[in-house]
Design an enzyme around this catalytic site. Sequence first.
Site: not given
Ligand SMILES: *Cc1c(COP(=O)(O)O)cnc(C)c1O
Length: 435
Positions: A289-292, A328, A360-361
């Site tokens: 489940e890669p995102g980043r 971030r 404004c922070e």
């Molecule tokens: C956020 C999340 C991801 C992705 O995380 P990254 O750090 O972006 O790879 C994968 N699985 C679950 C369950 C998440 O909550």
Amino acid sequence: MHSFHYRNGVLHCEDADLEALAAQHGTPLYVYSAATIRDHYRRLDQALHGIDHLICYAVKANSNPAVLRLLAQEGAGFDIVSGGELHLVRAAGGEAGKCTFAGVGKTKAEIAYALEHGVHSFNVESEAELEAISEVAKETGRVAPFAVRVNPDVGAGGHKFITTGKSENKFGIGLERVEQVYADAARLGGLRPVGVQMHIGSQITEAGPFALAVERMLPLVQRLKAAYDLEFFSIGGGIGIMYQSSLASGDNEWWHRRDVGAQPALTLEGYAAAVAPLLRGLGVRILLEPGRLLVGNAGVLLTRVLYRKTTPAKRFVIVDAGMNDLIRPALYSSYHEIVPVHQRAADAMRESADVVGPVCESGDFFAQARELPVTQSGELLALMSAGAYGFVMASNYNTRPHPAEVLVSGAQAAVVRERQTMDDLTRGTHLPAWL
Ligand SMILES: *Cc1c(COP(=O)(O)O)cnc(C)c1O
């Protein structure tokens, strides 16, 4: 890798000139490289060659429909955390049958929507949630495929807010309780166990915690597979990326080197090499489940310098992007490389400055006491590595419109989300007749 480099003294995304894009579409502007996303996806896919696997892109990192379509075309599945994300995946041409539904707070309406469209599985985070899924399934005459999210009690991640795999976090169910949950599921009805899942955190820059967590899970996975004939083991996402580079000093090759800055080395291939031997021969499909990892270094946020301001204590560079566009640094104290789009000579004048937005922070900053080339008002800067957890966290705070997003592929560039207009800022609001 990424596809941002100087060409003829101007920063480009692939073959697109970023100064030209900013001139055409205005700033702040997110720009994404399709080639980078494809490269990361294909390299991860290749690194797992020989293991039955499915890469489920974590939509929450960047849910622009064009990014989702690109990944769907590559064959990706999707890890979703809301009904809204499922809607976007379907609208972009992704298959619900390749979506794993994660998150600690799924509503019954979301569960019903996901069941109706046949998601791959629900990743269950509590007994109460499992009961809710069972109820909805029985009410609608369906059987819900599920996997329990296990909390393997492994600490990892770049910041305390993005660590999820420790026992004190809200995520998952403790190793010692998991088998009871599968046993209870049979009693509840309307449920079919199909897998088991874990996810230990985000921005993890060493392989050790991933391997440790997988090792802890293996005996459980084997027992559950024997008991329920499970189809998959999802090892989650969380693979960290390089945020610190030397692009600023004119080095175009930093992304090939893994020894820059304070971050330990973790390449995509290094990650795969650490976990693959543990997973081979397990006899279940491996989900990731890669995102980043897929999108983080594929995006930049372009912003123009509005003003320079010097106080007795500090020097500020005030830009037209704010924390509402990219939160971030304010949220996680995270680091983004900042480079001028017009390249500087190696011996150009540098200064220490805070790069701040108009919001404004006091938390509205992108860098503090950062050594940067001297920049002038009107000049264009790029905040690097802004492809993940950037636009998706944008807000209208200070009543600032959401920025536009552009996707580049080679020399082609398309606006994949329009900048919000003044009308968008009042859309859906009402002035009661009695006022
Ligand atoms: C956020 C999340 C991801 C992705 O995380 P990254 O750090 O972006 O790879 C994968 N699985 C679950 C369950 C998440 O909550």
